[in-house]
Write a protein that holds these residues in place. Sequence first.
Motif, PDB file in Angstrom:
ATOM      1  N   TYR A  59      88.297  -3.551 119.732  1.00 25.61           N
ATOM      2  CA  TYR A  59      89.282  -3.031 120.677  1.00 25.61           C
ATOM      3  C   TYR A  59      89.511  -3.998 121.829  1.00 25.61           C
ATOM      4  O   TYR A  59      88.613  -4.696 122.260  1.00 25.61           O
ATOM      5  N   CYS A 118      93.631   0.821 126.320  1.00 30.46           N
ATOM      6  CA  CYS A 118      92.660   0.459 125.286  1.00 30.46           C
ATOM      7  C   CYS A 118      93.274   0.773 123.934  1.00 30.46           C
ATOM      8  O   CYS A 118      94.049   1.730 123.786  1.00 30.46           O
ATOM      9  N   CYS A 120      91.727   1.865 121.346  1.00 31.55           N
ATOM     10  CA  CYS A 120      91.016   2.899 120.597  1.00 31.55           C
ATOM     11  C   CYS A 120      91.814   4.198 120.578  1.00 31.55           C
ATOM     12  O   CYS A 120      92.814   4.338 121.282  1.00 31.55           O
ATOM     13  N   HIS A 129      85.201   2.150 126.149  1.00 40.18           N
ATOM     14  CA  HIS A 129      85.470   0.706 126.175  1.00 40.18           C
ATOM     15  C   HIS A 129      85.950   0.265 127.558  1.00 40.18           C
ATOM     16  O   HIS A 129      85.552  -0.789 128.057  1.00 40.18           O
TER      17      HIS A 129
END
Length: 176
Positions: A59, A118, A120, A129
């Motif tokens: 990521y 991010c 994700c 993250h």
Amino acid sequence: MIAEHGVTAWGHAWLRTVEPTRVTRPNPSLPRARNLARGDGITDLTMAPGLLTAGSGQYRVRIEIPLWPAEPAALAAKLLADLPPSLVLGDLPDSLAAELRAHDIDIAPPPEELTPHCDCRDRRPLCVHVLAALYALVQAVDERPALAVELRGVTATTTDPDWIPVSELSVAGFYG
């Protein structure tokens, strides 16, 4: 136990962005984020005024950080200019952080002022993250406090008049 994040006043200010004191319940993502930041979970940490980018596994994380408005930035620049050049090469005294706080200048923005992105699938804006990237930022700020003000748009580094780049040294003369 020795603290590993936020050991300087500068890093502590950024740690309060990750771990705000006004929360009503603990964030279950924080231990995993600390482990990611502690290990090799964060790669390619890059900082520029108003921007932090990092990689966390597969990521990519991008965090936009608000710059200081003109008046606080001017005051911070003036306070930095008053420091001896040897102090502004990356290390800033904690007393300067206290002076900024005394003038109601936040070293780090509150979490709601950050604009995190991010890759994700987590729907929370501060996914694990992003939190890990912020923990890595706290560690970097602890190592080089000048990053704290540079991220907010004020240049904190100057060149030391006694500093000579290694590339300009004569090897024969140096070891001669």
